[in-house]
Design a protein around this motif. Structure first.
Motif, mmCIF file in Angstrom:
data_model
loop_
_atom_site.group_PDB
_atom_site.id
_atom_site.type_symbol
_atom_site.label_atom_id
_atom_site.label_comp_id
_atom_site.label_asym_id
_atom_site.label_seq_id
_atom_site.Cartn_x
_atom_site.Cartn_y
_atom_site.Cartn_z
ATOM 1 N N UNK A 1 52.979 26.673 -39.568
ATOM 2 C CA UNK A 1 53.326 26.337 -38.198
ATOM 3 C C UNK A 1 53.855 27.585 -37.488
ATOM 4 N N UNK A 2 54.095 27.469 -36.172
ATOM 5 C CA UNK A 2 54.568 28.624 -35.410
ATOM 6 C C UNK A 2 55.905 29.115 -35.964
ATOM 7 N N UNK A 3 55.953 30.388 -36.351
ATOM 8 C CA UNK A 3 57.165 30.959 -36.935
ATOM 9 C C UNK A 3 57.197 32.452 -36.642
ATOM 10 N N UNK A 4 58.384 33.015 -36.649
ATOM 11 C CA UNK A 4 58.537 34.426 -36.279
ATOM 12 C C UNK A 4 58.211 35.382 -37.422
ATOM 13 N N UNK B 1 46.439 36.433 -33.969
ATOM 14 C CA UNK B 1 46.338 37.476 -34.990
ATOM 15 C C UNK B 1 47.437 37.289 -36.035
ATOM 16 N N UNK B 2 48.605 36.888 -35.576
ATOM 17 C CA UNK B 2 49.735 36.700 -36.487
ATOM 18 C C UNK B 2 49.480 35.580 -37.484
ATOM 19 N N UNK B 3 48.810 34.511 -37.055
ATOM 20 C CA UNK B 3 48.487 33.427 -37.988
ATOM 21 C C UNK B 3 47.638 33.953 -39.150
ATOM 22 N N UNK B 4 46.745 34.883 -38.864
ATOM 23 C CA UNK B 4 45.874 35.421 -39.908
ATOM 24 C C UNK B 4 46.602 36.433 -40.792
ATOM 25 N N UNK B 5 47.424 37.283 -40.171
ATOM 26 C CA UNK B 5 48.108 38.318 -40.946
ATOM 27 C C UNK B 5 49.352 37.791 -41.667
ATOM 28 N N UNK B 6 49.688 36.532 -41.461
ATOM 29 C CA UNK B 6 50.795 35.925 -42.221
ATOM 30 C C UNK B 6 50.539 36.012 -43.722
ATOM 31 N N UNK C 1 44.915 29.714 -41.474
ATOM 32 C CA UNK C 1 46.231 29.835 -40.855
ATOM 33 C C UNK C 1 46.336 28.909 -39.666
ATOM 34 N N UNK C 2 47.558 28.704 -39.180
ATOM 35 C CA UNK C 2 47.788 27.775 -38.081
ATOM 36 C C UNK C 2 48.361 26.474 -38.590
ATOM 37 N N UNK C 3 48.977 25.727 -37.686
ATOM 38 C CA UNK C 3 49.698 24.518 -38.071
ATOM 39 C C UNK C 3 48.881 23.492 -38.822
ATOM 40 N N UNK C 4 47.584 23.349 -38.489
ATOM 41 C CA UNK C 4 46.751 22.336 -39.128
ATOM 42 C C UNK C 4 46.398 22.730 -40.566
ATOM 43 N N UNK D 1 41.730 40.491 -49.436
ATOM 44 C CA UNK D 1 41.057 41.784 -49.396
ATOM 45 C C UNK D 1 40.112 41.815 -48.202
ATOM 46 N N UNK D 2 39.971 42.980 -47.577
ATOM 47 C CA UNK D 2 39.041 43.125 -46.451
ATOM 48 C C UNK D 2 37.626 43.327 -46.973
ATOM 49 N N UNK D 3 36.603 42.793 -46.272
ATOM 50 C CA UNK D 3 36.731 41.872 -45.141
ATOM 51 C C UNK D 3 36.936 40.443 -45.632
ATOM 52 N N UNK D 4 37.518 39.612 -44.780
ATOM 53 C CA UNK D 4 37.630 38.193 -45.106
ATOM 54 C C UNK D 4 37.409 37.365 -43.841
ATOM 55 N N UNK D 5 37.138 36.086 -44.043
ATOM 56 C CA UNK D 5 36.975 35.164 -42.918
ATOM 57 C C UNK D 5 38.314 34.479 -42.664
ATOM 58 N N UNK D 6 38.857 34.678 -41.472
ATOM 59 C CA UNK D 6 40.098 34.030 -41.100
ATOM 60 C C UNK D 6 39.797 32.762 -40.320
ATOM 61 N N UNK D 7 40.361 31.655 -40.751
ATOM 62 C CA UNK D 7 40.139 30.370 -40.092
ATOM 63 C C UNK D 7 41.457 29.948 -39.439
ATOM 64 N N UNK D 8 41.532 30.034 -38.122
ATOM 65 C CA UNK D 8 42.744 29.652 -37.412
ATOM 66 C C UNK D 8 42.581 28.239 -36.876
ATOM 67 N N UNK D 9 43.411 27.337 -37.357
ATOM 68 C CA UNK D 9 43.317 25.928 -36.970
ATOM 69 C C UNK D 9 44.702 25.438 -36.560
ATOM 70 N N UNK D 10 44.811 25.071 -35.282
ATOM 71 C CA UNK D 10 46.113 24.663 -34.758
ATOM 72 C C UNK D 10 45.938 23.644 -33.647
#
Length: 340
Positions: free
Chosen positions: A308-311, A116-121, A275-278, A133-142
């Motif tokens: 990439x992974x970050x706080x 979830x954090x990768x998307x909300x970054x 979002x995500x490292x890739x 803007x909502x709604x959107x398509x979040x693509x998490x690739x890592x």
């Protein structure tokens, strides 16, 4: 935006990067990351070594984050941490540290889903970064995940497509290992691909139902291709490395973008956030930008420091959860597998 000033100290320790950030509302004051080089000797992340390195790094990283943010621990409103998914040993270090710090400071504790954090970054208030803007398509690739997520609100997420086997990052790293590249191989393939011809060699596009992905067949096809070619020419890889990388990466990006186009058609949502490292991959970024122009999409690509992974990305979720008073107890435990 609330009238009060909220300081979130956030901790990310899901894999092999120890990261701590401090956010003032939606603004990042510091985002310190300590990477672990030891895994390069093993061709992948070794869980036991990762957890030991987190234990060594986490206190110095916290001190550096507070120093860069120019605040004291007493200013912190809440502690946010990655509960999962990830490596259990690594998550245990971050979770235990977060719980101890929250208890010592007598402030709320906030659990965060790493994916979830990768998307909300994308919601971090950073110059030049437009908020979706909502709604959107979040693509998490890592390295561990490949997902298409329908995001209706900060905390309303639905996975509508995911990999059935290897993640996209694994396809890059394992393919690179076959080519004799060191870990992590993804950035090296991306760099070499710039020098090669993406149409030099044909690799198969898997026929996977719905919006799901599969990369294991492509990886196997690369292995057989290399074995066959080396029988005919033992120096085949060395003589054609750039072209192989370009063709292999082209196919991976094609698999990804074909599914994104299908998701847009099925949902009618034309706003996309990766979002995500890739998502740091050059060709993925350029191809998405080209598709956005062609199909009138709106594409959000994060800054490299938030891919990439970050706080910081953990902190922005913590901020929104703080507004909802969505806290957890000190009995919380990490989860290696953690869905939305």
């Amino acid at each position: 935006m609330p009238n009060q000033t909220i300081y979130i100290l956030s901790i990310e320790s899901s894999c092999d990067d120890t990261s701590i950030a401090v956010l003032k509302n939606q603004t990042v004051l510091s985002n310190v990351v300590a990477s672990q080089k030891v895994h390069q000797n093993y061709g992948g992340v070794v869980p036991e070594l990762a957890s030991r390195a987190h234990q060594q790094n986490i206190i110095p990283v916290m001190h550096q984050a507070l120093k860069e943010a120019k605040i004291e621990k007493t200013h912190i409103s809440a502690i946010a941490f990655t509960r999962g998914p990830g490596l259990m040993g690594s998550l245990l270090v971050g979770t235990s540290f977060a719980k101890s710090l929250a208890m010592a400071l007598e402030i709320p504790l906030i659990e965060v889903n790493h994916m979830q954090a990768h998307l909300l970054a994308h919601f971090i208030d950073d110059a030049g970064q437009e908020i979706p803007s909502f709604p959107f398509l979040g693509i998490t690739i890592s390295g561990g995940h490949t997902q298409i997520v329908k995001v209706t609100h900060h905390f309303e997420l639905e996975v509508i497509g995911e990999t059935l086997d290897d993640a996209i990052g694994e396809a890059f790293d394992k393919g690179g290992k076959m080519l004799g590249l060191s870990y992590p191989a993804g950035p090296q393939i991306d760099k070499l691909a710039k020098l090669g011809n993406p149409k030099s060699f044909d690799f198969p596009i898997p026929n996977v139902k719905e919006l799901n992905f599969s990369f294991s067949g492509l990886k196997t096809a690369l292995l057989y291709f290399i074995q066959k070619s080396q029988k005919e020419n033992p120096n085949f890889i060395e003589e054609n490395l750039a072209d192989i990388c370009a063709s292999y990466q082209y196919t991976i990006v094609k698999i990804l973008t074909n599914k994104i186009k299908k998701a847009v058609k099925q949902t009618g949502i034309r706003e996309i956030a990766i979002g995500g490292g890739v998502s740091a991959n050059r060709e993925i970024r350029e191809t998405l930008q080209q598709l956005a122009l062609k199909h009138h999409w709106k594409v959000h690509i994060p800054k490299f420091e938030y891919t990439t992974d970050n706080a910081a990305m953990i902190g922005i979720v913590g901020y929104y959860k703080y507004l909802e008073k969505d806290f957890c107890g000190l009995d919380v435990t990490p989860k290696a597998r953690f869905g939305f």
